[in-house]
Design a protein around this motif. Structure first.
Motif, PDB file in Angstrom:
ATOM      1  N   VAL A   1      20.364   3.189  52.817  1.00  0.00           N
ATOM      2  CA  VAL A   1      21.674   3.631  54.068  1.00  0.00           C
ATOM      3  C   VAL A   1      22.476   4.978  53.927  1.00  0.00           C
ATOM      4  O   VAL A   1      22.450   5.830  55.340  1.00  0.00           O
ATOM      5  CB  VAL A   1      22.368   2.123  54.430  1.00  0.00           C
ATOM      6  N   GLY A   2      23.010   5.138  52.879  1.00  0.00           N
ATOM      7  CA  GLY A   2      24.064   6.248  53.210  1.00  0.00           C
ATOM      8  C   GLY A   2      22.936   7.646  53.413  1.00  0.00           C
ATOM      9  O   GLY A   2      24.069   8.552  53.225  1.00  0.00           O
ATOM     10  N   SER A   3      22.265   7.622  53.278  1.00  0.00           N
ATOM     11  CA  SER A   3      21.441   9.218  53.429  1.00  0.00           C
ATOM     12  C   SER A   3      20.136   9.327  55.265  1.00  0.00           C
ATOM     13  O   SER A   3      19.968   9.869  55.008  1.00  0.00           O
ATOM     14  CB  SER A   3      20.522   9.622  52.517  1.00  0.00           C
ATOM     15  N   GLU A   4      20.133   7.943  55.384  1.00  0.00           N
ATOM     16  CA  GLU A   4      19.041   7.769  56.439  1.00  0.00           C
ATOM     17  C   GLU A   4      19.896   8.196  58.329  1.00  0.00           C
ATOM     18  O   GLU A   4      20.959   7.089  57.693  1.00  0.00           O
ATOM     19  CB  GLU A   4      18.841   6.083  56.266  1.00  0.00           C
ATOM     20  N   THR A   5      19.298   9.249  58.293  1.00  0.00           N
ATOM     21  CA  THR A   5      19.920   9.170  59.788  1.00  0.00           C
ATOM     22  C   THR A   5      19.291   8.937  60.841  1.00  0.00           C
ATOM     23  O   THR A   5      19.994   8.926  61.845  1.00  0.00           O
ATOM     24  CB  THR A   5      19.750  10.979  59.568  1.00  0.00           C
TER      25      THR A   5
ATOM     26  N   PRO B   1      24.985  11.126  57.370  1.00  0.00           N
ATOM     27  CA  PRO B   1      25.192  10.745  58.727  1.00  0.00           C
ATOM     28  C   PRO B   1      26.348  10.146  58.622  1.00  0.00           C
ATOM     29  O   PRO B   1      27.332  10.412  60.347  1.00  0.00           O
ATOM     30  CB  PRO B   1      24.805   9.829  59.217  1.00  0.00           C
ATOM     31  N   ILE B   2      27.249   9.918  57.980  1.00  0.00           N
ATOM     32  CA  ILE B   2      28.848   9.837  58.527  1.00  0.00           C
ATOM     33  C   ILE B   2      29.811  10.206  57.507  1.00  0.00           C
ATOM     34  O   ILE B   2      30.549  10.204  56.941  1.00  0.00           O
ATOM     35  CB  ILE B   2      29.025   8.092  58.536  1.00  0.00           C
ATOM     36  N   LEU B   3      29.577  11.364  57.418  1.00  0.00           N
ATOM     37  CA  LEU B   3      30.149  12.268  56.327  1.00  0.00           C
ATOM     38  C   LEU B   3      31.499  12.540  56.893  1.00  0.00           C
ATOM     39  O   LEU B   3      33.155  11.977  56.726  1.00  0.00           O
ATOM     40  CB  LEU B   3      29.649  13.549  55.807  1.00  0.00           C
ATOM     41  N   THR B   4      31.306  12.233  58.395  1.00  0.00           N
ATOM     42  CA  THR B   4      33.071  12.939  58.655  1.00  0.00           C
ATOM     43  C   THR B   4      33.719  11.857  58.834  1.00  0.00           C
ATOM     44  O   THR B   4      35.178  12.280  58.693  1.00  0.00           O
ATOM     45  CB  THR B   4      32.798  13.717  60.281  1.00  0.00           C
TER      46      THR B   4
ATOM     47  N   ASP C   1      31.538   1.314  59.855  1.00  0.00           N
ATOM     48  CA  ASP C   1      30.556   1.928  59.591  1.00  0.00           C
ATOM     49  C   ASP C   1      29.827   0.679  58.215  1.00  0.00           C
ATOM     50  O   ASP C   1      30.522   0.744  57.192  1.00  0.00           O
ATOM     51  CB  ASP C   1      29.883   2.723  58.610  1.00  0.00           C
ATOM     52  N   SER C   2      28.912   0.120  57.843  1.00  0.00           N
ATOM     53  CA  SER C   2      28.897  -1.117  57.237  1.00  0.00           C
ATOM     54  C   SER C   2      28.729  -0.049  55.915  1.00  0.00           C
ATOM     55  O   SER C   2      28.693  -1.094  55.023  1.00  0.00           O
ATOM     56  CB  SER C   2      27.024  -1.477  57.656  1.00  0.00           C
TER      57      SER C   2
ATOM     58  N   VAL D   1      36.521  10.255  65.897  1.00  0.00           N
ATOM     59  CA  VAL D   1      36.372  11.669  65.228  1.00  0.00           C
ATOM     60  C   VAL D   1      36.542  13.054  66.046  1.00  0.00           C
ATOM     61  O   VAL D   1      36.017  13.240  66.472  1.00  0.00           O
ATOM     62  CB  VAL D   1      34.759  11.737  64.306  1.00  0.00           C
ATOM     63  N   VAL D   2      37.723  13.943  65.625  1.00  0.00           N
ATOM     64  CA  VAL D   2      38.126  14.434  66.159  1.00  0.00           C
ATOM     65  C   VAL D   2      38.390  15.585  65.604  1.00  0.00           C
ATOM     66  O   VAL D   2      38.847  15.605  64.090  1.00  0.00           O
ATOM     67  CB  VAL D   2      39.672  14.458  67.163  1.00  0.00           C
ATOM     68  N   PRO D   3      39.145  16.726  65.494  1.00  0.00           N
ATOM     69  CA  PRO D   3      39.086  18.074  64.329  1.00  0.00           C
ATOM     70  C   PRO D   3      40.258  17.704  63.783  1.00  0.00           C
ATOM     71  O   PRO D   3      41.339  17.295  64.558  1.00  0.00           O
ATOM     72  CB  PRO D   3      39.020  18.998  65.632  1.00  0.00           C
TER      73      PRO D   3
END
Length: 531
Positions: free
Chosen positions: A471-475, A147-150, A433-434, A69-71
């Protein structure tokens, strides 16, 4: 042998690209087995379409040549609260028609991705709100820490609000609808490195370099011509003759032929895509079966029977010529959350299949229709034919309905209810990501939470849903992976799906070009070099 591993070619291409300035104008011609069914980045959640459109449209973040992931349209970002992200947008960026890119376009795109016809609702629903601070700053709020928003933002490709309003394209049109009814399906206006100058979905799409693009790119290509060619033999012949610079996929049995031909080579590597079979476990009666009044797939013994009837090693050897990796999981090894100890396929045991069917009340088997694309995945129709033959040996008569991907997706993703009883599908998590597989394929269908939207068979387990949310919110990555493993174990125990294999990346390329072969099978024009 000229067969080249994809990662080697990618590294070489990147090295040359960084060293070489843009040279003379070059045209790059390539073919894929299916068509570019729409130019709307929210119309169909299909890797080929999405990655192709990232050459035209862009997200706030981008993938680089190694899926890092890059800008992108955001030049930087930071987490200001556990559920709030501040994105600083790139100034001076223009859409292809000359309109300015601003925060208004970000909010518009997100809201459009939530419209009824959008196939990006799963990604868009991970966002609770987007607040405009000023023209070049937004605050993205998520329902919980993400944790995987980007990674999800890569494929929420920003559209021009003003352009969409002027052309009555404020809402997306689903893949099952008439794709000529929405201006955005046939026309494009992004901020990306290439722009569409001509598009005929089933014939040819022509791209030209965006000379006003906001950053330099390694490629020396100024024009790209894409042609959909369904027949593999025709694609390979066009490559060998020099008519095309790249074709994919190529049948694995043609690798040797390309090795022996002059001026071309096969480019192969492991793909992060899992091919699998799904079964309708939701309806009380299957749409396409001779069994009336009940649904055989609701009985775990029937699902187990199907699992044990499939000889994945034979499919690997005879259909995929040894180039596939049989799988016991719904994610590939390249995906975060892959569990090696759960990756053992169901054992091939046709005698056990027959016993299970008899125990379930189907001693003579039953009849069911299978939906299958014939121009989407490597040897897709042949895989389906092999499965039909294997199931016939245990008494199940499968009527195969194999169609081009445009008709296939239009049918199985039909608005108002998935129109299938038994189907083949392939999936590469766009986030690598799973969680993407859990929320898209393994969660119960829920239009309100926007989960399970590609769970065509409506496999449903409350505990899997609960784990998916966590899983969607665990960092904490260790805790997160433990929950992913628990969810995968439940699905495997319940035979919710029938994983088949990870297919190979299988491209044929001319010696005059260098391309970057990503693990998601995507072609990024930014890294194409023509000599």
């Amino acid at each position: 042998m000229k067969l080249r591993h994809g990662l080697m070619a990618a590294a070489a291409a990147a090295a040359i690209a960084l060293a070489a300035p843009v040279a003379k104008a070059e045209t790059f011609k390539y073919a894929f087995q299916g068509n570019l069914s729409s130019l709307d980045p929210q119309s169909l959640n299909e890797t080929f379409l999405l990655v192709t459109l990232t050459n035209i449209y862009e997200g706030l973040v981008l993938y680089d040549d190694n899926l890092g992931v890059v800008p992108g349209l955001a030049e930087s970002w930071e987490t200001v609260e556990p559920t709030k992200w501040k994105f600083n947008l790139r100034k001076g960026v223009k859409f292809h028609n000359g309109n300015d890119f601003t925060a208004q376009d970000v909010v518009f795109t997100w809201k459009r991705a939530l419209t009824e016809g959008s196939d990006q609702k799963v990604r868009a629903s991970k966002i609770k709100n987007i607040e405009i601070v000023d023209d070049y700053t937004v605050i993205i709020e998520t329902p919980a820490p993400n944790p995987i928003l980007t990674a999800d933002l890569v494929y929420i490709m920003i559209m021009d609000k003003e352009w969409a309003e002027a052309n009555n394209a404020m809402e997306a049109t689903s893949a099952s609808a008439d794709n000529t009814s929405n201006f955005a399906n046939l026309n494009a206006n992004g901020t990306g490195p290439f722009k569409v100058v001509d598009h005929k979905a089933d014939i040819k799409t022509t791209f030209e370099r965006n000379e006003a693009y906001w950053q330099d790119i390694p490629s020396n290509v100024t024009k790209v011509e894409f042609t959909p060619i369904k027949e593999a033999a025709t694609r390979v012949a066009a490559l060998i003759s020099g008519e095309l610079d790249l074709v994919y996929p190529i049948p694995v049995q043609d690798w040797k032929r390309l090795d022996e031909a002059k001026g071309v080579k096969a480019l192969a590597g492991p793909e992060a895509r899992t091919i699998f079979l799904g079964m309708d476990q939701g309806r009380d009666e299957l749409l396409y079966s001779n069994i009336k009044g009940k649904n055989p797939f609701k009985d775990i013994r029937v699902r187990q029977a199907f699992a044990h009837a499939l000889n994945l090693d034979a499919i690997k050897k005879k259909v995929m010529r040894g180039a596939a990796t049989p799988s016991g999981l719904m994610v590939a090894p390249q995906i975060n959350g892959h569990v090696p100890e759960l990756n053992t396929p169901y054992a091939y045991d046709p005698a056990k299949s027959k016993a299970l069917l008899a125990e379930a009340g189907y001693p003579d088997g039953f009849e069911v229709t299978m939906d299958c694309p014939n121009n989407r995945y490597v040897n897709d129709e042949k895989i389906c034919q092999a499965a039909v033959s294997m199931l016939a040996k245990v008494g199940v008569k499968v009527n195969l309905l194999a169609q081009p991907k445009s008709k296939y997706f239009g049918k199985v993703l039909a608005t108002g209810g998935f129109d299938t009883s038994f189907y083949l599908l392939g999936w590469t998590p766009g986030t690598m990501d799973s969680e993407n597989v859990l929320s898209s394929l393994l969660s119960c269908q829920n239009k309100e939470t926007k989960t399970g939207l590609f769970n065509l068979g409506n496999y449903c387990n409350a505990k899997v849903d609960e784990l998916t949310v966590k899983v969607g919110s665990e960092t904490d990555q260790a805790k997160r992976n433990a929950m992913i493993k628990e969810a995968f174990q439940i699905v495997k125990d319940e035979v919710g799906y029938l994983p088949l294999h990870q297919q190979p990346l299988s491209w044929g390329v001319s010696d005059r070009v260098m391309v970057n072969q990503r693990a998601d099978n995507g072609l990024d024009f930014r890294y194409v070099l023509v000599n």
